[in-house]
Design a protein around this motif. Structure first.
Motif, PDB file in Angstrom:
ATOM      1  N   ALA A 115       0.816  -1.273  -0.204  1.00 54.89           N
ATOM      2  CA  ALA A 115      -0.170   0.421  -0.056  1.00 54.89           C
ATOM      3  C   ALA A 115       0.804   1.338  -0.396  1.00 54.89           C
ATOM      4  CB  ALA A 115      -0.656   0.269   1.076  1.00 54.89           C
ATOM      5  N   PHE A 116       2.015   0.936   0.403  1.00 51.30           N
ATOM      6  CA  PHE A 116       2.569   2.704   1.136  1.00 51.30           C
ATOM      7  C   PHE A 116       4.525   2.348  -0.298  1.00 51.30           C
ATOM      8  CE2 PHE A 116       4.126  -0.987   2.975  1.00 51.30           C
ATOM      9  CZ  PHE A 116       5.574  -1.985   2.327  1.00 51.30           C
ATOM     10  N   CYS A 117       3.976   1.519  -1.560  1.00 50.89           N
ATOM     11  CA  CYS A 117       4.996   1.722  -1.905  1.00 50.89           C
ATOM     12  C   CYS A 117       5.420   2.050  -3.509  1.00 50.89           C
ATOM     13  CB  CYS A 117       5.593   0.655  -2.633  1.00 50.89           C
ATOM     14  SG  CYS A 117       7.403  -0.298  -3.060  1.00 50.89           S
ATOM     15  N   THR A 159      12.817  -2.209  -7.292  1.00 48.01           N
ATOM     16  CA  THR A 159      11.737  -2.907  -7.909  1.00 48.01           C
ATOM     17  C   THR A 159      11.552  -4.541  -8.129  1.00 48.01           C
ATOM     18  OG1 THR A 159      11.481  -0.528  -8.762  1.00 48.01           O
ATOM     19  CG2 THR A 159      10.343  -2.020 -10.013  1.00 48.01           C
ATOM     20  N   GLY A 160      10.644  -5.017  -7.865  1.00 55.56           N
ATOM     21  CA  GLY A 160      10.267  -5.830  -8.051  1.00 55.56           C
ATOM     22  C   GLY A 160      10.550  -6.818  -6.894  1.00 55.56           C
ATOM     23  N   GLU A 161       9.980  -8.118  -6.655  1.00 56.24           N
ATOM     24  CA  GLU A 161       9.585  -8.991  -5.877  1.00 56.24           C
ATOM     25  C   GLU A 161      10.813 -10.282  -6.184  1.00 56.24           C
ATOM     26  OE1 GLU A 161       9.243  -9.834  -2.491  1.00 56.24           O
ATOM     27  OE2 GLU A 161       9.988 -11.858  -2.770  1.00 56.24           O
ATOM     28  N   PRO A 162      12.396 -10.194  -5.472  1.00 61.57           N
ATOM     29  CA  PRO A 162      12.774 -11.113  -6.606  1.00 61.57           C
ATOM     30  C   PRO A 162      12.374 -12.709  -5.938  1.00 61.57           C
ATOM     31  CG  PRO A 162      14.122  -9.937  -4.013  1.00 61.57           C
ATOM     32  CD  PRO A 162      12.670  -9.082  -4.639  1.00 61.57           C
ATOM     33  N   ILE A 214      13.212  -9.447   5.320  1.00 62.72           N
ATOM     34  CA  ILE A 214      12.002  -9.789   5.721  1.00 62.72           C
ATOM     35  C   ILE A 214      11.943  -8.592   5.516  1.00 62.72           C
ATOM     36  CG2 ILE A 214      10.081 -10.739   6.178  1.00 62.72           C
ATOM     37  CD1 ILE A 214      11.916 -12.733   5.715  1.00 62.72           C
ATOM     38  N   SER A 215      10.706  -8.105   5.062  1.00 66.77           N
ATOM     39  CA  SER A 215       9.534  -6.144   5.322  1.00 66.77           C
ATOM     40  C   SER A 215       8.491  -7.237   5.596  1.00 66.77           C
ATOM     41  CB  SER A 215       9.328  -6.641   3.508  1.00 66.77           C
ATOM     42  OG  SER A 215      10.511  -5.744   2.369  1.00 66.77           O
ATOM     43  N   LEU A 216       8.952  -6.830   7.150  1.00 70.34           N
ATOM     44  CA  LEU A 216       7.606  -7.587   8.024  1.00 70.34           C
ATOM     45  C   LEU A 216       6.149  -5.883   7.636  1.00 70.34           C
ATOM     46  CD1 LEU A 216       6.604  -9.613   9.454  1.00 70.34           C
ATOM     47  CD2 LEU A 216       8.084  -7.977  10.945  1.00 70.34           C
ATOM     48  N   PHE A 256      14.765  -7.897  10.171  1.00 75.77           N
ATOM     49  CA  PHE A 256      12.852  -7.848   9.931  1.00 75.77           C
ATOM     50  C   PHE A 256      12.737  -6.357   9.605  1.00 75.77           C
ATOM     51  CE2 PHE A 256      12.974 -11.613  11.999  1.00 75.77           C
ATOM     52  CZ  PHE A 256      11.919 -12.319  10.798  1.00 75.77           C
ATOM     53  N   GLU A 257      12.457  -5.852   8.169  1.00 70.76           N
ATOM     54  CA  GLU A 257      13.085  -4.382   7.997  1.00 70.76           C
ATOM     55  C   GLU A 257      11.083  -3.637   8.463  1.00 70.76           C
ATOM     56  OE1 GLU A 257      13.723  -5.724   3.864  1.00 70.76           O
ATOM     57  OE2 GLU A 257      14.419  -4.033   3.094  1.00 70.76           O
ATOM     58  N   TYR A 258      10.744  -2.203   8.615  1.00 67.60           N
ATOM     59  CA  TYR A 258       9.668  -1.926   9.130  1.00 67.60           C
ATOM     60  C   TYR A 258      10.228  -0.326   9.432  1.00 67.60           C
ATOM     61  CZ  TYR A 258       6.044  -2.445  13.049  1.00 67.60           C
ATOM     62  OH  TYR A 258       4.746  -2.101  13.587  1.00 67.60           O
ATOM     63  N   ILE A 288      12.561   1.253   9.580  1.00 64.86           N
ATOM     64  CA  ILE A 288      12.676   2.415   7.937  1.00 64.86           C
ATOM     65  C   ILE A 288      12.197   3.409   7.820  1.00 64.86           C
ATOM     66  CG2 ILE A 288      13.195   1.815   5.427  1.00 64.86           C
ATOM     67  CD1 ILE A 288      12.732  -0.981   5.514  1.00 64.86           C
ATOM     68  N   PRO A 289      12.940   5.113   7.796  1.00 62.10           N
ATOM     69  CA  PRO A 289      12.168   5.847   7.422  1.00 62.10           C
ATOM     70  C   PRO A 289      11.514   5.833   6.258  1.00 62.10           C
ATOM     71  CG  PRO A 289      14.424   5.513   7.324  1.00 62.10           C
ATOM     72  CD  PRO A 289      14.777   5.164   6.902  1.00 62.10           C
ATOM     73  N   TYR A 290       9.889   6.593   6.590  1.00 63.22           N
ATOM     74  CA  TYR A 290       9.472   6.764   4.944  1.00 63.22           C
ATOM     75  C   TYR A 290       9.796   7.220   3.315  1.00 63.22           C
ATOM     76  CZ  TYR A 290       5.054   5.917   2.930  1.00 63.22           C
ATOM     77  OH  TYR A 290       4.263   5.741   0.765  1.00 63.22           O
ATOM     78  N   ASN A 291      10.103   7.104   3.002  1.00 65.37           N
ATOM     79  CA  ASN A 291      10.048   7.841   1.940  1.00 65.37           C
ATOM     80  C   ASN A 291       8.527   8.524   1.315  1.00 65.37           C
ATOM     81  OD1 ASN A 291      12.747   9.328   1.109  1.00 65.37           O
ATOM     82  ND2 ASN A 291      12.936   6.531   0.702  1.00 65.37           N
TER      83      ASN A 291
HETATM   84  N1  SAH Z   1      10.102  -6.865  -3.317  1.00 64.84           N
HETATM   85  C1  SAH Z   1      11.312  -7.167  -1.712  1.00 64.84           C
HETATM   86  C2  SAH Z   1      12.320  -6.150  -2.066  1.00 64.84           C
HETATM   87  C3  SAH Z   1      11.797  -4.850  -3.046  1.00 64.84           C
HETATM   88  S1  SAH Z   1      10.978  -3.291  -1.738  1.00 64.84           S
HETATM   89  C4  SAH Z   1      10.573  -6.789  -0.622  1.00 64.84           C
HETATM   90  O1  SAH Z   1       9.323  -5.714  -0.202  1.00 64.84           O
HETATM   91  O2  SAH Z   1      10.613  -6.848   0.392  1.00 64.84           O
HETATM   92  C5  SAH Z   1      12.603  -3.587  -0.698  1.00 64.84           C
HETATM   93  C6  SAH Z   1      12.158  -2.871   0.621  1.00 64.84           C
HETATM   94  O3  SAH Z   1      12.376  -1.631   0.259  1.00 64.84           O
HETATM   95  C7  SAH Z   1      10.819  -3.130   1.129  1.00 64.84           C
HETATM   96  O4  SAH Z   1      11.133  -3.090   2.850  1.00 64.84           O
HETATM   97  C8  SAH Z   1       9.385  -2.385   0.879  1.00 64.84           C
HETATM   98  O5  SAH Z   1       9.039  -2.371   1.660  1.00 64.84           O
HETATM   99  C9  SAH Z   1      10.440  -1.005   0.829  1.00 64.84           C
HETATM  100  N2  SAH Z   1      10.225   0.053   0.726  1.00 64.84           N
HETATM  101  C10 SAH Z   1       8.750   0.268  -0.005  1.00 64.84           C
HETATM  102  N3  SAH Z   1       8.195   1.340  -0.455  1.00 64.84           N
HETATM  103  C11 SAH Z   1       9.469   2.580   0.495  1.00 64.84           C
HETATM  104  C12 SAH Z   1       9.347   4.081   0.737  1.00 64.84           C
HETATM  105  N4  SAH Z   1       8.224   4.720  -0.029  1.00 64.84           N
HETATM  106  N5  SAH Z   1       9.744   4.259   1.678  1.00 64.84           N
HETATM  107  C13 SAH Z   1      10.784   3.371   2.381  1.00 64.84           C
HETATM  108  N6  SAH Z   1      10.575   2.168   2.446  1.00 64.84           N
HETATM  109  C14 SAH Z   1      10.062   1.853   0.823  1.00 64.84           C
END
Ligand code: SAH
Length: 352
Positions: A115-117, A159-162, A214-216, A256-258, A288-291
């Protein structure tokens, strides 16, 4: 026509044998590509003219075409490339104290629809070939060669899901990791997935030294369902089961990415839930700071708030770090530069 970048070390030896050459010729070609880093087959000067002609008739190098390059004040460099079919992809070079890291794109667009990407704003058009991922690394390395510098790290986080392009990604990594070529250490390579559970099991069995992230982004199913549609297919219970299996088979620390999203996943209760989910794992949480992505309507948190979340999580016994922002003054958010260019192209088409 296939690219020579599509072949890993072993496949290059098979390529040589398939032309009834000695296996060693494969080794030579690999070295020309990754040690000498030539940009054309003609530069492979210790191959006979005849060999080079055969190579040229059957394989290309398929270099990428640079469409845009943005350099941030902190050294972060964003490359926008066109592939042979005109598709646009991004790669990002980031500078750390410990070295230089490239963020590689694995698909044209993405189907995961988080939703955020920004990447998911355009659906997946196709998987990248292994060679197209190698070419991103080579382009950036050749750029760095001018300053006699080298890439030390790779993150498959563009970009993409590896794990939706598993074989090509693994093949790409075996090429860039090989010690007869670029030799980027497996422990310096990170694959990030949104949680494609069957592939986590498959990856567990490979027993590579690559890091898994892992993108949690959410510590409960209700929230994760909203933020990441993949959670409908593989809810947290299944994801965590796969991760525990990975952890039992691989002695590697997990990440774990958050992303901290204001008012969404940044509350005290989320700290508790997160801690419960991850307790006992050899893992840490990367906050992770949100972009901000204009279309998405989410907001990040300020540093003070991130620190509160960080402290609370540490108090729960979960190790965490706050990711440093890179390239805040350029279109550095995942997929943003590409989306900007796609819009520009669409506008131009409308104008014509
Ligand atoms: N599809 C994979 C790899 C690509 S995204 C994945 O989901 O892990 C890489 C990372 O960037 C993920 O953790 C994703 O959730 C995060 N991400 C996506 N959009 C973002 C944004 N606008 N700001 C910060 N991180 C973001």
């Amino acid at each position: 026509m296939k690219s020579l970048y599509d072949f890993n070390y072993e496949q290059m030896a098979e390529l040589a044998l398939s032309h009834e050459w000695k296996k060693f010729r494969g080794h030579q070609i690999f070295q020309w590509l990754y040690r000498k880093r030539v940009t054309s087959i003609d530069e492979m000067s210790d191959l006979s003219k005849e060999t080079r002609e055969i190579l040229k008739a059957n394989y290309a190098l398929k270099p990428l075409t640079l469409k845009d390059k943005q350099v941030s004040s902190d050294g972060t460099t964003k490359y926008l490339f066109a592939l042979e079919d005109g598709s646009l992809i991004e790669s990002v070079l980031m500078q750390f104290d410990y070295g230089k890291s490239i963020c590689v794109t694995s698909q044209v667009g993405c189907n995961m629809s988080c939703a955020f990407c920004a990447s998911g704003l355009t659906k997946k058009k196709r998987n990248l070939t292994s060679g197209e991922m190698v070419a991103q690394v080579m382009y950036v390395q050749q750029d760095l060669d001018k300053q006699e510098e080298r890439l030390s790290h790779i993150v498959v986080m563009g970009t993409g899901e590896p794990f939706d392009n598993y074989e090509n990604v693994m093949n790409f990594l075996s090429t860039v990791n090989h010690d007869r070529g670029l030799g980027i250490g497996a422990r310096h390579i990170t694959i990030s997935t949104c949680g494609v559970v069957p592939k986590i099991y498959e990856f567990s069995k490979e027993h590579t030294q690559y890091n898994l992230a892992i993108s949690l982004h959410a510590p409960n199913n209700t929230l994760r369902d909203e933020l990441m549609p993949i959670n409908h297919a593989y809810p947290l219970e299944e994801l965590m089961k796969a991760i525990r299996q990975y952890a039992s088979e691989n002695n590697r620390r997990l990440t774990f990415e958050y992303i901290l999203l204001r008012g969404v996943n940044d509350q005290k209760e989320h700290v508790k839930q997160l801690a419960k989910l991850l307790r006992g794992l050899n893992a840490y949480v990367n906050l992770i700071p949100y972009n901000a992505v204009d279309e998405k309507g989410f907001q990040g948190v300020d540093h003070a708030h991130a620190m509160v979340f960080y402290d609370a999580l540490m108090k729960e016994g979960i190790r965490c770090t706050i990711r440093k922002e890179h390239g805040a003054d350029i279109d550095a958010a995942c997929g943003q530069l590409r989306v900007k260019h796609l819009r520009k192209e669409a506008k131009e088409r409308q104008g014509n």
